[in-house]
Design a protein around this motif. Structure first.
Motif: not given
Lengths: 228, 185
Positions: A8, A11, A13-16, A18-21
């Motif tokens: 993913w 598409d 979302p930005e918060p996700y 960022e959180a994945k990083r």
């Protein structure tokens, strides 16, 4: 359809994203990693690393057998027709010392994946090596570890019991391989028992005795816990 | 000779440890193991891994196998603590003292909190599938093995988890844009 699925990102979302990083960065620090590795290696090598039982105080008593049986063997060799001598004297004892091949009798130990490492001085095997007596617990890190494990398991549910077990450890293995861990555990139990003063006193003693302990950070964490 | 044999037998284990310890670390965290206990439990997991390595014998993905040991350890640990596994409240504590600057660390911390809260809304199965596939980047087959289900099921779990997270992100953005700094109205 379900052979593969693209991770993913497009598409998402930005918060996700960022959180994945951030999530990928969640890891022990390098020195923490190496420290853990050292502890694990220590734990898995325990069955073979310690001095063999026959090297402990009581074990040395058996060493007199080497020259005595050796002389006996020589005497028998000359006194009897040659073939008989072997029947009386175990071959391994009558032989000259063979320092390159020490043999350790470790019946209870599983032949695990790691090779058996023997750090023994020049000495032959003793067929009559005494079994490890309970009173020689000093040289049994597995039992030492088991005791600490028992204490650790009840640390949060029953700190008083954990403290008692740590004291038992202290009596049995005063200078055992896990003396530092034992102290840490006792301090943690004292914190759990809300005996702050005693905990801090012991922590100071710990820091004095082990100024470069790898547990220094952990000690801080323990002492900060539930600070009044 | 024995020293040499020992070092030979230890080397792969070291590599295995270095490759998988961060993963185990995150799995334990995700299962609610607290910072102070993380190191101990992580060590215990690898003691078990070492002991049982001979049993493993390539029957499954090594990572899946290690995951199972870590997950069980975390659950046993939680049972001992007489509390259900729950997201680690200080899961982000160490970011503060990481090498990155304080602002980036704060940003990461906030992002992780968002993720933690979002994941908490998913069902257990979906959450596990999503974390293993999207965050740990396992293959679908590995996740299927870890979850003991069919590939299709994993596929479904991951995609529906995405939908739920997307919807959640949209709602959060409406309420308070993610990038707006916290602190004070």
């Amino acid at each position: 359809m379900s052979d593969e699925l693209k991770r993913w990102s497009e598409d998402a979302p930005e918060p996700y994203l960022e959180a994945k990083r951030a999530y990928a960065g969640l890891a022990p620090r390098a020195e923490q990693l190496e420290h853990m590795l050292a502890r694990v290696e220590q734990a898995v090598q325990l069955p073979v690393a310690p001095a063999p039982a026959w090297l402990s105080a009581k074990g040395w008593l058996w060493l007199w057998l080497v020259p005595v049986l050796g002389l006996l063997g020589v005497a028998l060799f000359f006194a009897q027709p040659a073939p008989h001598s072997a029947a009386f004297v175990p071959a391994s004892v009558a032989r000259e010392p063979a320092p390159s091949a020490p043999v350790l009798s470790t019946p209870a130990r599983p032949a695990s994946t790691s090779a058996v490492e023997v750090r023994a001085p020049n000495t032959t095997a003793l067929p009559a090596a005494p079994r490890r007596a309970p009173s020689l617990a000093v040289s049994d890190p597995l039992a030492e570890l088991a005791l600490l494990d028992r204490a650790r398991r009840v640390l949060t549910t029953n700190p008083a019991r954990a403290l008692a077990l740590s004291e038992e450890h202290h009596r049995s293995y005063r200078n055992g391989q896990f003396a530092e861990e034992r102290e840490l555990l006792a301090i943690e139990a004292l914190v759990g028992l809300k005996q702050r003063e005693a905990a801090e006193r012991r922590a100071r003693a710990f820091s004095r005795a082990h100024p470069n302990s790898v547990h220094a950070h952990r000690l801080e964490v323990i002492l900060q816990r539930e600070a009044p | 000779v024995s020293d040499h044999a020992q070092s030979l037998s230890q080397q792969p284990f070291r590599e295995l440890f270095r490759a998988h310890a961060p993963f185990v670390w995150r799995v334990l965290r995700r299962h609610g193991v607290r910072d102070a206990e993380l190191e101990d439990l992580c060590q215990e997991v690898f003691v078990v891994v070492h002991r049982r390595l001979a049993e493993f014998a390539g029957r499954s993905s090594l990572r899946t196998w290690i995951y199972e040991i870590a997950r069980r350890s975390a659950l046993a640990h939680a049972r001992l603590r007489a509390q259900a596994p729950r997201p680690n409240p200080d899961a982000t504590a160490e970011l503060a003292d990481s090498a990155r600057g304080p602002e980036a660390a704060l940003e990461h911390e906030r992002a992780l909190r968002w993720l933690e809260a979002a994941l908490a809304r998913l069902s257990d199965d979906k959450r596990e599938a999503f974390v293993l596939y999207e965050l740990e980047e396992m293959t679908l087959a590995e996740v299927a093995e870890a979850q003991g289900c069919a590939l299709n099921t994993v596929h479904y779990r991951v995609t529906t988890a995405r939908e739920e997270l997307r919807a959640l992100a949209a709602r959060t953005a409406q309420r308070a844009p993610f990038r707006v700094a916290q602190g004070g109205p």
